[in-house]
Write a protein that holds these residues in place. Structure first.
Motif, PDB file in Angstrom:
ATOM      1  N   ALA A 372       0.871  -1.179   0.000  1.00 46.18           N
ATOM      2  CA  ALA A 372       0.000   0.000   0.000  1.00 46.18           C
ATOM      3  C   ALA A 372       0.902   1.222   0.000  1.00 46.18           C
ATOM      4  CB  ALA A 372      -0.918  -0.015   1.225  1.00 46.18           C
ATOM      5  N   HIS A 373       0.882   1.966  -1.094  1.00 46.16           N
ATOM      6  CA  HIS A 373       1.917   3.008  -1.236  1.00 46.16           C
ATOM      7  C   HIS A 373       1.451   4.096  -2.190  1.00 46.16           C
ATOM      8  CE1 HIS A 373       3.446   1.293  -5.173  1.00 46.16           C
ATOM      9  NE2 HIS A 373       2.631   0.362  -4.725  1.00 46.16           N
ATOM     10  N   GLN A 374       2.398   4.897  -2.653  1.00 43.36           N
ATOM     11  CA  GLN A 374       2.055   6.169  -3.269  1.00 43.36           C
ATOM     12  C   GLN A 374       1.811   6.110  -4.785  1.00 43.36           C
ATOM     13  OE1 GLN A 374       4.512   5.653  -1.029  1.00 43.36           O
ATOM     14  NE2 GLN A 374       3.644   6.800   0.667  1.00 43.36           N
ATOM     15  N   THR A 375       2.677   5.474  -5.561  1.00 44.96           N
ATOM     16  CA  THR A 375       2.615   5.639  -7.012  1.00 44.96           C
ATOM     17  C   THR A 375       2.915   4.331  -7.744  1.00 44.96           C
ATOM     18  OG1 THR A 375       3.294   7.112  -8.826  1.00 44.96           O
ATOM     19  CG2 THR A 375       5.030   6.326  -7.323  1.00 44.96           C
ATOM     20  N   ALA A 376       2.671   4.313  -9.038  1.00 43.51           N
ATOM     21  CA  ALA A 376       2.678   3.080  -9.824  1.00 43.51           C
ATOM     22  C   ALA A 376       4.042   2.399  -9.849  1.00 43.51           C
ATOM     23  CB  ALA A 376       2.235   3.370 -11.248  1.00 43.51           C
ATOM     24  N   ILE A 377       4.021   1.078  -9.656  1.00 48.04           N
ATOM     25  CA  ILE A 377       5.207   0.252  -9.844  1.00 48.04           C
ATOM     26  C   ILE A 377       5.346  -0.149 -11.308  1.00 48.04           C
ATOM     27  CG2 ILE A 377       6.300  -1.958  -9.268  1.00 48.04           C
ATOM     28  CD1 ILE A 377       5.009  -1.814  -6.540  1.00 48.04           C
ATOM     29  N   ALA A 378       4.235  -0.449 -11.960  1.00 47.75           N
ATOM     30  CA  ALA A 378       4.263  -0.943 -13.339  1.00 47.75           C
ATOM     31  C   ALA A 378       4.879   0.082 -14.290  1.00 47.75           C
ATOM     32  CB  ALA A 378       2.852  -1.287 -13.801  1.00 47.75           C
ATOM     33  N   GLN A 379       5.524  -0.416 -15.334  1.00 51.64           N
ATOM     34  CA  GLN A 379       6.034   0.478 -16.365  1.00 51.64           C
ATOM     35  C   GLN A 379       4.867   1.129 -17.095  1.00 51.64           C
ATOM     36  OE1 GLN A 379       9.511  -0.444 -18.975  1.00 51.64           O
ATOM     37  NE2 GLN A 379       7.998  -0.370 -20.634  1.00 51.64           N
ATOM     38  N   LEU A 380       4.998   2.439 -17.329  1.00 45.78           N
ATOM     39  CA  LEU A 380       3.949   3.188 -18.024  1.00 45.78           C
ATOM     40  C   LEU A 380       4.582   4.012 -19.140  1.00 45.78           C
ATOM     41  CD1 LEU A 380       1.848   4.422 -14.955  1.00 45.78           C
ATOM     42  CD2 LEU A 380       1.394   2.453 -16.440  1.00 45.78           C
ATOM     43  N   ASP A 381       4.684   3.401 -20.308  1.00 41.31           N
ATOM     44  CA  ASP A 381       5.185   4.099 -21.490  1.00 41.31           C
ATOM     45  C   ASP A 381       4.098   5.063 -21.952  1.00 41.31           C
ATOM     46  OD1 ASP A 381       6.271   4.948 -23.847  1.00 41.31           O
ATOM     47  OD2 ASP A 381       6.212   2.995 -24.851  1.00 41.31           O
ATOM     48  N   THR A 382       4.417   6.344 -21.999  1.00 47.28           N
ATOM     49  CA  THR A 382       3.427   7.359 -22.323  1.00 47.28           C
ATOM     50  C   THR A 382       3.580   7.926 -23.735  1.00 47.28           C
ATOM     51  OG1 THR A 382       4.814   9.135 -21.426  1.00 47.28           O
ATOM     52  CG2 THR A 382       3.311   8.037 -19.891  1.00 47.28           C
ATOM     53  N   LYS A 383       4.441   7.324 -24.552  1.00 47.18           N
ATOM     54  CA  LYS A 383       4.727   7.831 -25.894  1.00 47.18           C
ATOM     55  C   LYS A 383       4.260   6.830 -26.941  1.00 47.18           C
ATOM     56  CE  LYS A 383       6.910  10.372 -29.069  1.00 47.18           C
ATOM     57  NZ  LYS A 383       6.442  11.734 -29.455  1.00 47.18           N
ATOM     58  N   ALA A 384       3.420   7.257 -27.871  1.00 48.17           N
ATOM     59  CA  ALA A 384       2.974   6.385 -28.956  1.00 48.17           C
ATOM     60  C   ALA A 384       4.135   6.098 -29.903  1.00 48.17           C
ATOM     61  CB  ALA A 384       1.821   7.032 -29.718  1.00 48.17           C
ATOM     62  N   GLY A 385       4.209   4.862 -30.356  1.00 46.68           N
ATOM     63  CA  GLY A 385       5.268   4.489 -31.283  1.00 46.68           C
ATOM     64  C   GLY A 385       6.411   3.766 -30.603  1.00 46.68           C
ATOM     65  N   PRO A 386       7.489   3.544 -31.326  1.00 43.38           N
ATOM     66  CA  PRO A 386       8.583   2.729 -30.786  1.00 43.38           C
ATOM     67  C   PRO A 386       9.377   3.387 -29.664  1.00 43.38           C
ATOM     68  CG  PRO A 386       9.150   3.621 -32.952  1.00 43.38           C
ATOM     69  CD  PRO A 386       7.700   3.934 -32.731  1.00 43.38           C
ATOM     70  N   GLU A 387       9.387   4.698 -29.601  1.00 42.24           N
ATOM     71  CA  GLU A 387      10.122   5.372 -28.532  1.00 42.24           C
ATOM     72  C   GLU A 387       9.419   5.161 -27.198  1.00 42.24           C
ATOM     73  OE1 GLU A 387      11.876   9.813 -27.372  1.00 42.24           O
ATOM     74  OE2 GLU A 387      10.455   9.568 -29.026  1.00 42.24           O
ATOM     75  N   VAL A 388      10.195   4.937 -26.137  1.00 42.98           N
ATOM     76  CA  VAL A 388       9.658   4.727 -24.801  1.00 42.98           C
ATOM     77  C   VAL A 388       9.938   5.960 -23.946  1.00 42.98           C
ATOM     78  CG1 VAL A 388       9.804   3.348 -22.695  1.00 42.98           C
ATOM     79  CG2 VAL A 388       9.914   2.234 -24.935  1.00 42.98           C
ATOM     80  N   LEU A 389       8.877   6.555 -23.423  1.00 43.84           N
ATOM     81  CA  LEU A 389       9.004   7.660 -22.479  1.00 43.84           C
ATOM     82  C   LEU A 389       8.225   7.306 -21.224  1.00 43.84           C
ATOM     83  CD1 LEU A 389       8.543  10.853 -24.710  1.00 43.84           C
ATOM     84  CD2 LEU A 389      10.677   9.827 -23.905  1.00 43.84           C
ATOM     85  N   VAL A 390       8.880   7.358 -20.082  1.00 40.70           N
ATOM     86  CA  VAL A 390       8.246   6.954 -18.820  1.00 40.70           C
ATOM     87  C   VAL A 390       8.454   8.033 -17.772  1.00 40.70           C
ATOM     88  CG1 VAL A 390       8.435   4.470 -19.243  1.00 40.70           C
ATOM     89  CG2 VAL A 390      10.352   5.677 -18.179  1.00 40.70           C
ATOM     90  N   PRO A 391       7.565   8.111 -16.780  1.00 42.97           N
ATOM     91  CA  PRO A 391       7.689   9.144 -15.731  1.00 42.97           C
ATOM     92  C   PRO A 391       8.833   8.821 -14.771  1.00 42.97           C
ATOM     93  CG  PRO A 391       5.763   7.768 -15.326  1.00 42.97           C
ATOM     94  CD  PRO A 391       6.300   7.345 -16.642  1.00 42.97           C
ATOM     95  N   MET A 392       9.649   9.806 -14.513  1.00 39.99           N
ATOM     96  CA  MET A 392      10.789   9.619 -13.621  1.00 39.99           C
ATOM     97  C   MET A 392      10.394   9.654 -12.149  1.00 39.99           C
ATOM     98  SD  MET A 392      13.538   9.111 -15.479  1.00 39.99           S
ATOM     99  CE  MET A 392      12.443   8.067 -16.445  1.00 39.99           C
ATOM    100  N   ASP A 393       9.180  10.115 -11.842  1.00 42.70           N
ATOM    101  CA  ASP A 393       8.759  10.210 -10.446  1.00 42.70           C
ATOM    102  C   ASP A 393       8.135   8.912  -9.936  1.00 42.70           C
ATOM    103  OD1 ASP A 393       8.441  11.994  -8.088  1.00 42.70           O
ATOM    104  OD2 ASP A 393       6.312  11.633  -8.414  1.00 42.70           O
ATOM    105  N   THR A 394       7.723   8.006 -10.832  1.00 41.85           N
ATOM    106  CA  THR A 394       7.178   6.715 -10.417  1.00 41.85           C
ATOM    107  C   THR A 394       8.320   5.707 -10.307  1.00 41.85           C
ATOM    108  OG1 THR A 394       6.800   5.800 -12.621  1.00 41.85           O
ATOM    109  CG2 THR A 394       5.109   7.296 -11.753  1.00 41.85           C
ATOM    110  N   TRP A 395       7.974   4.438 -10.110  1.00 39.38           N
ATOM    111  CA  TRP A 395       9.003   3.407 -10.032  1.00 39.38           C
ATOM    112  C   TRP A 395       9.744   3.223 -11.355  1.00 39.38           C
ATOM    113  CZ3 TRP A 395       9.517  -0.487  -5.829  1.00 39.38           C
ATOM    114  CH2 TRP A 395       8.814  -0.116  -4.681  1.00 39.38           C
ATOM    115  N   ASP A 396       9.228   3.781 -12.457  1.00 38.18           N
ATOM    116  CA  ASP A 396       9.965   3.765 -13.722  1.00 38.18           C
ATOM    117  C   ASP A 396      11.272   4.531 -13.617  1.00 38.18           C
ATOM    118  OD1 ASP A 396       8.542   2.197 -15.551  1.00 38.18           O
ATOM    119  OD2 ASP A 396       7.077   3.778 -15.905  1.00 38.18           O
ATOM    120  N   GLY A 397      11.346   5.481 -12.702  1.00 39.31           N
ATOM    121  CA  GLY A 397      12.585   6.210 -12.494  1.00 39.31           C
ATOM    122  C   GLY A 397      13.538   5.513 -11.547  1.00 39.31           C
ATOM    123  N   TYR A 398      13.122   4.347 -11.039  1.00 42.82           N
ATOM    124  CA  TYR A 398      13.906   3.584 -10.058  1.00 42.82           C
ATOM    125  C   TYR A 398      13.792   2.094 -10.410  1.00 42.82           C
ATOM    126  CZ  TYR A 398      13.337   8.057  -7.685  1.00 42.82           C
ATOM    127  OH  TYR A 398      13.321   9.394  -7.387  1.00 42.82           O
TER     128      TYR A 398
END
Length: 530
Positions: A372-398
């Protein structure tokens, strides 16, 4: 700014503010857990002091914390209360009419703690409903209802709980809390952003509610944080939700400042200056939350992470992913995976909390192991297409933290791993993998991210960002961009999450419906609709 420092009430307020700020840094919390009121004169206050409602929290098999704060005029300095301490009677009963009172006593509400009262009521029975109230002179508080946790060896047939987060006051009405209060929950989790440090504006946004001019400023001082809590807690729907069940609360970023990380301010304030602000924010949080003395801050430090056992059915690991994290990689924001986000030495939990979590998982004491915690663990690619952009404030940044925690759970034989989180202002259901860069990485858990109570306004069923997340992340099974909360029903065979959404929060009286329900079966972390 020029201030009139004559012999006015404002001058006295500023003087007392300085003394309170000193207490916040020192970490001293005098008198707020007192169970007796020796030497404190009982009084009949001129006005109703329970304007901020009541709350219960942190239930154990034999104990629960009950809370209130006396405030004759909630938005005034010190809640309009005089400087003297006040004796507050409290009662816990087996029935709503208090015919069978099982525990009672007197606590002291003192000005240096905003006249808040925390009572750690002991000697209760496991897995039982109780009612509680406070009394001052001839005034009686609203009645709250709560339930203790089961004994560790008990195996409850089921558990019903809710979780919520992100409740920007100016963005909408708390209609979701009205719905939450109408249901019977064994416990409620609040996963952060209980308030926002950002100014609410002189008319409180869509609420069109006059507030003092200082509420348009961002909170920095102890009294500014206190005032913001008083504003938020004056909402009747939030009060009703608190009175309906015991809450277990943690904090995210906005209780201090947006996207802070450890001792680092988002706005690059000097470290010493930011730690003073952090101490002020932690102190005000403590004064307004139903938590134990163990969670009282020591200056700019506070112990938020802790566990709650619900018999052999479920165990909740309440995390703190703000206080011990490394600074966001690549300057924060949404970025491609980079040397910072992929650095194996970086952490979102800190080493001590990570060790605590993994050691606890090795005990395998419950069928459902919950983060039970603050923000998403799962990867969340927010960019359409082959490029991957993820939020650095979620677990994607760690990424290394994600691998160690999820991989560690699998290595320790955790039977059912479930993550519940908030922060995103959208609902997201995902299957958790330790390494999203490896197609062979197994599904080891399930994640339910709940949307906001009010933050971001009305929203819509699925916005463009949500469509992109669904298209680019095959492990994401559901998305929604409306406001609401999540109800969960858990038994030995399966977990069901019900996503409750509000059609409109920018006006009062919105309609709450069930948008989608998802189930996870015992020993199978994949999700399916119900």
């Amino acid at each position: 700014m020029t201030l009139d420092l004559g012999s006015s009430p404002r001058r006295r307020f500023l003087s007392l503010t300085g003394a309170a700020a000193g207490l916040a840094i020192a970490g001293t919390l005098p008198g707020i857990t007192a169970s007796t009121a020796s030497g404190v004169e009982k009084e009949d206050l001129r006005g109703y002091p329970f304007t901020l409602g009541v709350a219960a929290g942190d239930p154990l098999p034999d104990a629960v914390v009950i809370w209130t704060r006396l405030a004759l005029d909630p938005l005034a300095p010190f809640g309009g209360m005089a400087a003297r301490p006040v004796a507050v009677r409290w009662q816990v009963a087996e029935d709503e009419r208090f015919r069978t009172i099982v525990r009672s006593g007197v606590a002291v509400a003192r000005r240096e703690a905003s006249h808040s009262v925390h009572v750690d009521v002991r000697g209760l029975r496991p897995w039982r409903h109780y009612y509680y109230r406070f009394l001052v002179g001839g005034q009686v508080s609203p009645v709250g209802r709560m339930r203790t946790a089961p004994a560790p060896w008990q195996s409850p047939a089921s558990l019903a709980f809710a979780f919520a987060s992100c409740q920007a006051y100016w963005d909408g009405f708390y209609t979701a809390y009205r719905d939450l209060a109408a249901h019977d929950h064994d416990v409620v989790f609040h996963l952060g952003d209980y308030l926002y440090e950002i100014g609410v504006g002189t008319d409180a946004g869509v609420r069109r509610q006059p507030v003092p001019d200082e509420f348009a400023r961002e909170t920095v001082t102890l009294d500014e944080y206190r005032g913001r809590y008083a504003l938020y807690k004056s909402d009747p729907d939030l009060q009703a939700a608190h009175a309906s069940a015991a809450w277990i609360v943690t904090m995210d970023d906005h209780e201090v400042e947006n996207n802070w990380a450890g001792p680092i301010s988002q706005d690059d304030a000097p470290r010493d200056e930011f730690l003073v602000r952090r101490a002020n924010a932690f102190r005000a949080w403590w004064e307004h939350m139903p938590v134990r003395a163990a969670q009282s801050p020591s200056g700019p430090d506070i112990r938020l992470y802790r566990r709650f056992q619900y018999g052999t059915l479920a165990r909740f690991n309440l995390l703190d992913t703000r206080q011990y994290r490394d600074d966001q990689a690549a300057g924060d924001g949404t970025k491609a995976p980079n040397p910072g986000s992929l650095d194996p030495n970086r952490t979102i939990t800190g080493k001590e909390q990570e060790r605590w979590l993994l050691d606890g998982m090795a005990q395998r004491s419950a069928r459902w192991e919950v983060l039970a915690h603050q923000t998403a663990i799962a990867q969340l690619d927010t960019k359409a297409g082959p490029e991957v952009l993820v939020p650095m404030d979620t677990w994607d940044g760690y990424v290394a933290s994600r691998k160690r925690i999820l991989g560690g759970a699998a290595e320790r034989g955790v039977r059912n791993l479930v993550s519940i989180a908030g922060d995103l202002h959208r609902s997201v259901v995902s299957e958790l993998r330790p390494d999203y860069a490896d197609d062979a990485s197994p599904v080891v858990g399930t994640e339910f991210v709940g949307t906001s109570i009010s933050s971001a306004g009305d929203g819509e069923d699925l916005d463009e960002g949500g469509r992109t997340i669904l298209a680019e992340n095959p492990h994401v099974k559901f998305g929604n961009f409306q406001r609401g909360y999540v109800r969960c029903e858990v038994d030995r065979a399966r977990w069901v999450s019900d996503f409750r959404v509000v059609d409109r929060v920018t006006v009062p009286g919105g309609t709450v419906t069930s948008r989608a329900r998802f189930a996870v079966e015992d020993r199978d972390p994949t999700v399916h609709t119900v």
